[in-house]
Scaffold this motif. Structure first.
Motif, mmCIF file in Angstrom:
data_model
loop_
_atom_site.group_PDB
_atom_site.id
_atom_site.type_symbol
_atom_site.label_atom_id
_atom_site.label_comp_id
_atom_site.label_asym_id
_atom_site.label_seq_id
_atom_site.Cartn_x
_atom_site.Cartn_y
_atom_site.Cartn_z
ATOM 1 N N SER A 45 0.844 -1.190 0.000
ATOM 2 C CA SER A 45 0.000 0.000 0.000
ATOM 3 C C SER A 45 0.881 1.242 0.000
ATOM 4 C CB SER A 45 -0.905 0.002 1.231
ATOM 5 O OG SER A 45 -0.117 0.085 2.399
ATOM 6 N N ALA A 46 0.248 2.401 -0.158
ATOM 7 C CA ALA A 46 1.016 3.658 -0.194
ATOM 8 C C ALA A 46 1.761 3.875 1.110
ATOM 9 C CB ALA A 46 0.071 4.822 -0.474
ATOM 10 N N SER A 47 1.082 3.657 2.254
ATOM 11 C CA SER A 47 1.718 3.891 3.550
ATOM 12 C C SER A 47 2.809 2.863 3.824
ATOM 13 C CB SER A 47 0.661 3.848 4.659
ATOM 14 O OG SER A 47 -0.020 2.600 4.644
ATOM 15 N N THR A 74 5.901 5.631 -15.974
ATOM 16 C CA THR A 74 5.021 5.690 -14.812
ATOM 17 C C THR A 74 4.605 7.107 -14.461
ATOM 18 O OG1 THR A 74 6.907 5.795 -13.322
ATOM 19 C CG2 THR A 74 6.033 3.615 -13.822
ATOM 20 N N THR A 75 5.428 8.114 -14.777
ATOM 21 C CA THR A 75 5.140 9.465 -14.318
ATOM 22 C C THR A 75 3.870 10.041 -14.945
ATOM 23 O OG1 THR A 75 6.643 10.255 -16.027
ATOM 24 C CG2 THR A 75 7.514 10.036 -13.805
ATOM 25 N N ALA A 126 -4.842 7.696 -7.785
ATOM 26 C CA ALA A 126 -4.725 7.437 -6.347
ATOM 27 C C ALA A 126 -3.280 7.138 -5.982
ATOM 28 C CB ALA A 126 -5.621 6.258 -5.960
ATOM 29 N N ASN A 127 -2.882 7.649 -4.818
ATOM 30 C CA ASN A 127 -1.505 7.484 -4.392
ATOM 31 C C ASN A 127 -1.153 6.014 -4.208
ATOM 32 O OD1 ASN A 127 1.018 8.330 -3.658
ATOM 33 N ND2 ASN A 127 0.505 8.555 -1.494
ATOM 34 N N GLU A 128 -2.099 5.240 -3.699
ATOM 35 C CA GLU A 128 -1.846 3.825 -3.470
ATOM 36 C C GLU A 128 -1.615 3.085 -4.773
ATOM 37 O OE1 GLU A 128 -4.282 0.135 -1.488
ATOM 38 O OE2 GLU A 128 -4.202 2.053 -0.430
ATOM 39 N N MET A 129 -2.450 3.372 -5.787
ATOM 40 C CA MET A 129 -2.259 2.758 -7.090
ATOM 41 C C MET A 129 -0.940 3.196 -7.704
ATOM 42 S SD MET A 129 -4.665 0.685 -7.722
ATOM 43 C CE MET A 129 -4.416 0.480 -9.483
ATOM 44 N N SER A 130 -0.564 4.426 -7.448
ATOM 45 C CA SER A 130 0.700 4.936 -7.980
ATOM 46 C C SER A 130 1.880 4.154 -7.424
ATOM 47 C CB SER A 130 0.838 6.422 -7.633
ATOM 48 O OG SER A 130 2.106 6.893 -7.964
ATOM 49 N N ARG A 138 1.841 0.604 -8.878
ATOM 50 C CA ARG A 138 2.217 0.601 -10.289
ATOM 51 C C ARG A 138 3.717 0.859 -10.451
ATOM 52 N NH1 ARG A 138 -2.350 2.626 -12.452
ATOM 53 N NH2 ARG A 138 -1.808 4.712 -11.770
ATOM 54 N N ARG A 139 4.247 1.792 -9.681
ATOM 55 C CA ARG A 139 5.687 2.085 -9.743
ATOM 56 C C ARG A 139 6.494 0.858 -9.329
ATOM 57 N NH1 ARG A 139 9.513 6.495 -8.538
ATOM 58 N NH2 ARG A 139 11.246 5.621 -7.330
ATOM 59 N N HIS A 140 6.075 0.216 -8.235
ATOM 60 C CA HIS A 140 6.773 -0.964 -7.727
ATOM 61 C C HIS A 140 6.813 -2.070 -8.785
ATOM 62 C CE1 HIS A 140 8.062 -4.088 -4.954
ATOM 63 N NE2 HIS A 140 6.965 -4.787 -5.234
ATOM 64 N N GLU A 141 5.672 -2.387 -9.371
ATOM 65 C CA GLU A 141 5.610 -3.455 -10.363
ATOM 66 C C GLU A 141 6.381 -3.091 -11.625
ATOM 67 O OE1 GLU A 141 1.603 -4.528 -11.127
ATOM 68 O OE2 GLU A 141 1.202 -5.221 -9.074
ATOM 69 N N HIS A 142 6.278 -1.836 -12.055
ATOM 70 C CA HIS A 142 6.990 -1.404 -13.265
ATOM 71 C C HIS A 142 8.509 -1.514 -13.081
ATOM 72 C CE1 HIS A 142 8.411 0.954 -16.645
ATOM 73 N NE2 HIS A 142 9.029 1.740 -15.793
ATOM 74 N N LEU A 143 9.000 -1.092 -11.931
ATOM 75 C CA LEU A 143 10.441 -1.159 -11.696
ATOM 76 C C LEU A 143 10.919 -2.608 -11.656
ATOM 77 C CD1 LEU A 143 11.027 1.648 -9.031
ATOM 78 C CD2 LEU A 143 11.682 1.654 -11.437
#
Length: 479
Positions: free
Chosen positions: A53-55, A112-113, A119-123, A126-131
């Motif tokens: 999650s985002a947090s 990703t940018t 939503a911050n959580e989706m961001s 998505r960033r985690h999986e993309h990297l």
């Protein structure tokens, strides 16, 4: 996320921070271990595999960076390298991949940018999986044009400790020179157990009393990398194009030269680029020894004339990676394509033999020029070089006026494969009994001198101890 989609590299490891399951050997699991709440790296209990999650992502990254990063500026980054982690290569988790995840270059972020404004959580997810997906197939720093990290020195797979990386070529080059010239000092901490079933503590009083004590001047030949310079000089003399030396070019560098030459020639409309510039064989026409640029040009021309224009275009279209070119050639059914790697190997051998001969000739000229001055003294010094029979250090010794728990190990070290190193006191004595059916029974052995200090002696608990000397599960060790 399905870890099977992130394999990318195929060579597997079994790290202490992972587990028996293959998905516990990858970068994602390593990040969870480094960012977990446990106190020990090899403790994998309570490692959650829930979605990030985002947090939790922010907290995870804070813990990873605080535990991993020791120093960071515009030129260098120093990390605490975990044990059982390779520097780079085709593995699911490496130091290189870990740093790219924490500090991705712009080419890995542009996808990703633009999308991650929801939503911050989706961001974060998505960033985690993309990297992870972008990093998985990478094997070294040449795979990304804007990869900021450059290797300065290395730590073995099983070794943990401080690792310095350069953030650009200039910084990495300066640091590499510092390590080469022995201006950078490294300290290793090791735990040593007693030999066999002995219950005596290692490095006891008898161990130190049996060693010879030498004056501090005995270490002078090893100061400021002087022995390293002598070793490299001898290596240049003995290599005959078979090993590395100053000016040596490996296969991938020879291929890069060929590729650059052919691209330049194509841009010149098929006219030989060097001939157009009036450079080819210029030194030969002047009656001088051909320089190495001339040698390279002649090798390229002699080998390329056997290739068709279509084959040249095919080889150039693969890209600058020699590894990819070799793979392509191995899978090709065309004779001129599939034989290209052996052609590059031949060019590499011919070029390096020529370079070694030119270097030896230059060295002889310099020695002849300087020979008359203090000739007798030079001969006297030559008999006292490190490693000679008159000044060789014993394998184990102490130095006068140093602390009583310090001693030195003087031996040769060489990589025997799979990241393992052997240390031999006298490599020549071991040669006849080591793999007699192998042409090269020993790897190249490099002289080394190690200063050791015993910091602590005592007993540690080992539930698996079964010998009579360890009846109570206590194992004698020293740090």
């Amino acid at each position: 996320m399905n870890w099977k989609n992130l394999e990318g590299a195929s060579i597997a490891d079994n790290p202490c921070w992972g587990g028996p399951e293959p998905h516990r050997h990858d970068l994602q699991y390593l990040l969870r271990v480094l960012g977990g709440s446990r106190s020990k790296l090899n403790s994998t209990e309570h490692i959650t595999e829930d979605p990030i999650s985002a947090s939790s992502y922010a907290a995870l990254m804070d813990r990873v960076i605080s535990r991993l990063i020791i120093y960071n500026d515009d030129n260098y980054i120093a990390i605490h390298k975990p044990a059982d982690l390779r520097m780079d290569g085709p593995h699911r988790a490496t130091v290189h991949k870990l740093l790219l995840y924490l500090y991705p270059p712009p080419s890995m972020l542009h996808k990703t940018t633009d999308q991650d404004t929801a939503a911050n959580e989706m961001s974060c997810q998505r960033r985690h999986e993309h990297l992870l997906e972008s990093i998985a197939p990478l094997t070294n720093t040449s795979d990304l044009k804007d990869d900021p990290f450059r290797t300065v020195h290395q730590l073995d797979y099983a070794t943990s400790g401080v690792l310095l990386m350069g953030k650009h070529r200039k910084a990495a080059g300066a640091a590499c020179i510092s390590f080469q010239e022995r201006r950078a000092k490294k300290t290793y901490v090791a735990v040593v157990t007693a030999n066999g079933n002995s219950n005596e503590l290692p490095f006891g009083k008898g161990f130190f009393e049996s060693m010879p004590i030498l004056p501090e001047s005995s270490l002078k030949p090893w100061a400021a990398g002087s022995l390293e310079k002598q070793y490299r000089k001898k290596r240049r003399r003995d290599t005959d194009g078979k090993g590395t030396f100053n000016g040596y070019m490996p296969e991938h560098a020879i291929f890069a030269k060929w590729r650059g030459y052919m691209i330049k020639k194509k841009k010149a409309g098929g006219v030989d680029a060097n001939k157009r510039d009036g450079k080819l064989d210029a030194s030969s026409k002047n009656g001088k020894q051909p320089n190495q640029d001339d040698v390279m040009s002649q090798l390229i021309q002699s080998t390329t004339q056997h290739l068709t224009p279509q084959a040249i275009d095919e080889l150039l279209s693969i890209g600058p990676s020699w590894k990819k070119v070799k793979t392509h050639c191995d899978n090709s059914a065309k004779n001129d394509i599939c034989s290209w790697p052996s052609t590059i190997q031949w060019m590499t051998k011919e070029y390096n033999q020529s370079t070694a001969a030119a270097t030896a000739a230059t060295t002889e000229d310099e020695q002849t020029t300087n020979q008359p001055v203090h000739k007798a003294k030079a001969n006297d010094d030559e008999t006292k070089q490190p490693g000679s029979s008159t000044s060789a250090l014993p394998p184990l010794f102490r130095i006068q006026n140093e602390e009583c728990d310090s001693f030195y190990i003087c031996a040769s070290i060489g990589e025997v494969g799979d990241g393992r190193f052997d240390v031999l006191v006298d490599p020549s004595a071991a040669l006849p009994s080591t793999q007699p059916n192998t042409p090269l029974a020993l790897p190249e052995m490099k002289p080394s001198l190690t200063r050791c200090t015993v910091l602590w002696r005592g007993y540690v608990h080992d539930a698996t101890a079964s010998s009579s000397a360890k009846e109570e599960g206590r194992v004698p060790v020293a740090k």
